[in-house]
Design a protein around this motif. Sequence first.
Motif, PDB file in Angstrom:
ATOM      1  N   PHE A  34       0.768  -1.416   0.096  1.00 56.66           N
ATOM      2  CA  PHE A  34       0.021  -0.224  -0.089  1.00 56.66           C
ATOM      3  C   PHE A  34       0.846   1.230   0.207  1.00 56.66           C
ATOM      4  CE2 PHE A  34      -3.296  -3.029   1.602  1.00 56.66           C
ATOM      5  CZ  PHE A  34      -4.392  -2.790   0.536  1.00 56.66           C
ATOM      6  N   THR A  35       2.103   1.026   0.516  1.00 59.86           N
ATOM      7  CA  THR A  35       2.669   2.347   0.661  1.00 59.86           C
ATOM      8  C   THR A  35       3.808   2.490  -0.522  1.00 59.86           C
ATOM      9  OG1 THR A  35       4.548   1.206   2.102  1.00 59.86           O
ATOM     10  CG2 THR A  35       2.809   2.509   3.392  1.00 59.86           C
ATOM     11  N   ASP A  36       4.170   1.428  -1.253  1.00 59.22           N
ATOM     12  CA  ASP A  36       5.220   1.439  -2.169  1.00 59.22           C
ATOM     13  C   ASP A  36       4.773   1.524  -3.579  1.00 59.22           C
ATOM     14  OD1 ASP A  36       7.142   1.515  -0.229  1.00 59.22           O
ATOM     15  OD2 ASP A  36       7.326  -0.310  -0.377  1.00 59.22           O
ATOM     16  N   ASN A  37       3.367   1.103  -3.890  1.00 60.86           N
ATOM     17  CA  ASN A  37       2.841   0.873  -4.954  1.00 60.86           C
ATOM     18  C   ASN A  37       1.637   1.710  -5.433  1.00 60.86           C
ATOM     19  OD1 ASN A  37       3.560  -2.266  -4.279  1.00 60.86           O
ATOM     20  ND2 ASN A  37       4.326  -1.396  -6.173  1.00 60.86           N
ATOM     21  N   ALA A  38       1.280   1.752  -6.701  1.00 63.94           N
ATOM     22  CA  ALA A  38      -0.136   2.420  -7.042  1.00 63.94           C
ATOM     23  C   ALA A  38      -1.077   1.054  -7.028  1.00 63.94           C
ATOM     24  CB  ALA A  38       0.089   3.223  -8.392  1.00 63.94           C
ATOM     25  N   LEU A  39      -2.230   1.151  -7.008  1.00 63.07           N
ATOM     26  CA  LEU A  39      -3.193  -0.014  -7.493  1.00 63.07           C
ATOM     27  C   LEU A  39      -2.941  -0.528  -8.718  1.00 63.07           C
ATOM     28  CD1 LEU A  39      -6.587   1.638  -5.512  1.00 63.07           C
ATOM     29  CD2 LEU A  39      -4.774  -0.124  -4.581  1.00 63.07           C
ATOM     30  N   SER A  40      -2.704   0.533  -9.679  1.00 61.95           N
ATOM     31  CA  SER A  40      -2.818   0.080 -10.771  1.00 61.95           C
ATOM     32  C   SER A  40      -1.377  -0.984 -11.246  1.00 61.95           C
ATOM     33  CB  SER A  40      -2.723   1.228 -12.110  1.00 61.95           C
ATOM     34  OG  SER A  40      -3.878   1.889 -11.988  1.00 61.95           O
ATOM     35  N   ASP A  41      -0.418  -0.894 -10.344  1.00 57.95           N
ATOM     36  CA  ASP A  41       0.585  -1.677 -10.492  1.00 57.95           C
ATOM     37  C   ASP A  41       0.321  -3.160 -10.787  1.00 57.95           C
ATOM     38  OD1 ASP A  41       2.229   0.319 -10.198  1.00 57.95           O
ATOM     39  OD2 ASP A  41       2.910   0.073  -8.238  1.00 57.95           O
ATOM     40  N   MET A  42      -1.147  -3.529 -10.154  1.00 57.52           N
ATOM     41  CA  MET A  42      -1.314  -4.895 -10.051  1.00 57.52           C
ATOM     42  C   MET A  42      -2.022  -5.056 -11.563  1.00 57.52           C
ATOM     43  SD  MET A  42      -2.965  -5.246  -6.256  1.00 57.52           S
ATOM     44  CE  MET A  42      -3.983  -3.788  -6.109  1.00 57.52           C
ATOM     45  N   GLY A  43      -2.352  -4.203 -12.235  1.00 63.07           N
ATOM     46  CA  GLY A  43      -2.786  -4.346 -13.581  1.00 63.07           C
ATOM     47  C   GLY A  43      -1.762  -3.906 -14.743  1.00 63.07           C
ATOM     48  N   SER A  44      -0.612  -3.881 -14.347  1.00 62.03           N
ATOM     49  CA  SER A  44       0.675  -3.747 -15.022  1.00 62.03           C
ATOM     50  C   SER A  44       0.629  -4.943 -16.420  1.00 62.03           C
ATOM     51  CB  SER A  44       1.744  -3.658 -14.662  1.00 62.03           C
ATOM     52  OG  SER A  44       2.948  -3.795 -15.549  1.00 62.03           O
ATOM     53  N   VAL A  49      -0.423 -11.809 -13.809  1.00 62.40           N
ATOM     54  CA  VAL A  49      -2.169 -11.985 -13.202  1.00 62.40           C
ATOM     55  C   VAL A  49      -2.916 -10.696 -13.356  1.00 62.40           C
ATOM     56  CG1 VAL A  49      -1.789 -13.984 -11.961  1.00 62.40           C
ATOM     57  CG2 VAL A  49      -1.161 -11.922 -10.586  1.00 62.40           C
ATOM     58  N   ASN A  50      -2.471  -9.880 -14.065  1.00 62.49           N
ATOM     59  CA  ASN A  50      -2.970  -8.435 -14.186  1.00 62.49           C
ATOM     60  C   ASN A  50      -4.623  -8.471 -14.705  1.00 62.49           C
ATOM     61  OD1 ASN A  50      -3.011  -9.160 -16.812  1.00 62.49           O
ATOM     62  ND2 ASN A  50      -1.772  -7.484 -17.578  1.00 62.49           N
ATOM     63  N   TYR A  51      -4.838  -9.601 -15.181  1.00 57.69           N
ATOM     64  CA  TYR A  51      -6.214  -9.713 -15.506  1.00 57.69           C
ATOM     65  C   TYR A  51      -7.271  -9.762 -14.007  1.00 57.69           C
ATOM     66  CZ  TYR A  51      -5.121 -14.432 -14.492  1.00 57.69           C
ATOM     67  OH  TYR A  51      -4.475 -15.740 -13.931  1.00 57.69           O
ATOM     68  N   TYR A  52      -6.743 -10.096 -12.834  1.00 59.36           N
ATOM     69  CA  TYR A  52      -7.475 -10.048 -11.824  1.00 59.36           C
ATOM     70  C   TYR A  52      -7.890  -8.624 -11.513  1.00 59.36           C
ATOM     71  CZ  TYR A  52      -6.715 -14.580 -10.371  1.00 59.36           C
ATOM     72  OH  TYR A  52      -7.026 -15.981 -10.353  1.00 59.36           O
ATOM     73  N   PHE A  53      -7.067  -7.632 -11.464  1.00 59.94           N
ATOM     74  CA  PHE A  53      -6.982  -6.134 -11.163  1.00 59.94           C
ATOM     75  C   PHE A  53      -8.025  -5.480 -12.336  1.00 59.94           C
ATOM     76  CE2 PHE A  53      -6.016  -1.747 -11.713  1.00 59.94           C
ATOM     77  CZ  PHE A  53      -6.220  -1.271 -10.402  1.00 59.94           C
ATOM     78  N   ASN A  54      -7.356  -5.857 -13.518  1.00 63.27           N
ATOM     79  CA  ASN A  54      -8.078  -4.918 -14.629  1.00 63.27           C
ATOM     80  C   ASN A  54      -9.575  -5.686 -14.792  1.00 63.27           C
ATOM     81  OD1 ASN A  54      -5.930  -3.688 -15.157  1.00 63.27           O
ATOM     82  ND2 ASN A  54      -5.104  -5.070 -16.656  1.00 63.27           N
ATOM     83  N   GLY A  55      -9.710  -6.850 -14.779  1.00 64.00           N
ATOM     84  CA  GLY A  55     -11.148  -7.226 -14.739  1.00 64.00           C
ATOM     85  C   GLY A  55     -12.098  -7.035 -13.706  1.00 64.00           C
ATOM     86  N   VAL A  90      -9.440   2.820 -17.328  1.00 61.43           N
ATOM     87  CA  VAL A  90      -8.187   2.450 -16.630  1.00 61.43           C
ATOM     88  C   VAL A  90      -8.010   0.848 -16.687  1.00 61.43           C
ATOM     89  CG1 VAL A  90      -7.291   2.513 -14.142  1.00 61.43           C
ATOM     90  CG2 VAL A  90      -8.477   4.545 -14.970  1.00 61.43           C
ATOM     91  N   GLY A  91      -9.202   0.286 -16.486  1.00 51.86           N
ATOM     92  CA  GLY A  91      -9.113  -1.385 -16.608  1.00 51.86           C
ATOM     93  C   GLY A  91      -8.433  -1.773 -18.008  1.00 51.86           C
ATOM     94  N   ILE A  92      -9.067  -1.078 -18.975  1.00 54.35           N
ATOM     95  CA  ILE A  92      -8.798  -1.264 -20.499  1.00 54.35           C
ATOM     96  C   ILE A  92      -7.077  -1.165 -20.744  1.00 54.35           C
ATOM     97  CG2 ILE A  92      -9.071  -0.845 -22.901  1.00 54.35           C
ATOM     98  CD1 ILE A  92     -11.902  -0.652 -22.473  1.00 54.35           C
ATOM     99  N   PHE A  93      -6.795  -0.070 -20.164  1.00 53.77           N
ATOM    100  CA  PHE A  93      -5.268   0.508 -20.614  1.00 53.77           C
ATOM    101  C   PHE A  93      -4.367   0.343 -19.417  1.00 53.77           C
ATOM    102  CE2 PHE A  93      -8.231   2.988 -23.536  1.00 53.77           C
ATOM    103  CZ  PHE A  93      -7.793   2.606 -24.622  1.00 53.77           C
ATOM    104  N   PRO A  94      -3.600  -0.627 -19.081  1.00 54.82           N
ATOM    105  CA  PRO A  94      -2.731  -0.642 -18.213  1.00 54.82           C
ATOM    106  C   PRO A  94      -1.815   0.421 -18.249  1.00 54.82           C
ATOM    107  CG  PRO A  94      -3.012  -2.905 -19.234  1.00 54.82           C
ATOM    108  CD  PRO A  94      -3.697  -1.788 -20.191  1.00 54.82           C
ATOM    109  N   GLU A  95      -0.942   0.597 -17.013  1.00 53.75           N
ATOM    110  CA  GLU A  95      -0.398   1.799 -16.467  1.00 53.75           C
ATOM    111  C   GLU A  95       0.786   2.000 -17.823  1.00 53.75           C
ATOM    112  OE1 GLU A  95       1.287   1.243 -12.713  1.00 53.75           O
ATOM    113  OE2 GLU A  95       2.400  -0.576 -13.416  1.00 53.75           O
ATOM    114  N   GLU A  96       1.110   1.085 -18.581  1.00 54.96           N
ATOM    115  CA  GLU A  96       2.080   1.475 -19.616  1.00 54.96           C
ATOM    116  C   GLU A  96       1.545   2.209 -20.696  1.00 54.96           C
ATOM    117  OE1 GLU A  96       3.502  -1.773 -16.924  1.00 54.96           O
ATOM    118  OE2 GLU A  96       1.597  -1.626 -18.029  1.00 54.96           O
ATOM    119  N   TYR A  97       0.182   2.233 -20.954  1.00 57.54           N
ATOM    120  CA  TYR A  97      -0.196   2.669 -21.968  1.00 57.54           C
ATOM    121  C   TYR A  97      -0.812   4.502 -21.561  1.00 57.54           C
ATOM    122  CZ  TYR A  97      -1.317  -1.776 -23.934  1.00 57.54           C
ATOM    123  OH  TYR A  97      -0.789  -2.884 -24.868  1.00 57.54           O
TER     124      TYR A  97
END
Length: 184
Positions: A34-44, A49-55, A90-97
């Motif tokens: 929680f202190t070192d990441n953005a939530l979207s890091d899980m959707g990278s 397993v990014n599909y869990y977050f993005n889905g 935000v779910g369609i476009f991971p943080e790299e987009y």
Amino acid sequence: MESTKLPAYISLLLPLVFLIGLIVVIYHNPWFSFTDNALSDMGSVRNPVNYYFNGFLMLFAVLGFIASLGAFKNGLSYLMPIAMVSLFLVGIFPEEYPLHTPSAILFYVLALADIVLIGLKLARSGLSVGMLWAILSVVTFVVMLYMVKARVFKGLAIPELIGAAMILAWFIYIGLLQLKGLEL
């Protein structure tokens, strides 16, 4: 259950959906902090397993869209349906987009602005608690900005969750207003 009340019931369930979804996503991403990441890091795209977050984000956005459309029809929303479309993106476009960051920022700006606008509308209609919602929304936005600009934490998850908590509390409130039959 009346179909006209369905969006109000969804509004009331959104915090539970959010909590369960977040727990499932974090369970599948034990490295997340929680202190070192953005939530979207899980959707990278780098996360296998990014599909869990993005889905989860897209499902939540669809439910939020249904809830906010019901509120819109009752005069209790202006911008929240558009905010939910932004969250879906935000779910369609991971943080790299390139569209990820503008979509995420737009979600928070539109959602918190909607709370201000409807809070002021409620206050003008005689519900003085509306002014409190408007003030809390502005304070939430300022706190989020401060935490990000001052780099209070290395990651963005905590400021994101502060904004999400405010938005989820608002959904509970407008869901209850709709179940009471309030229309503006």
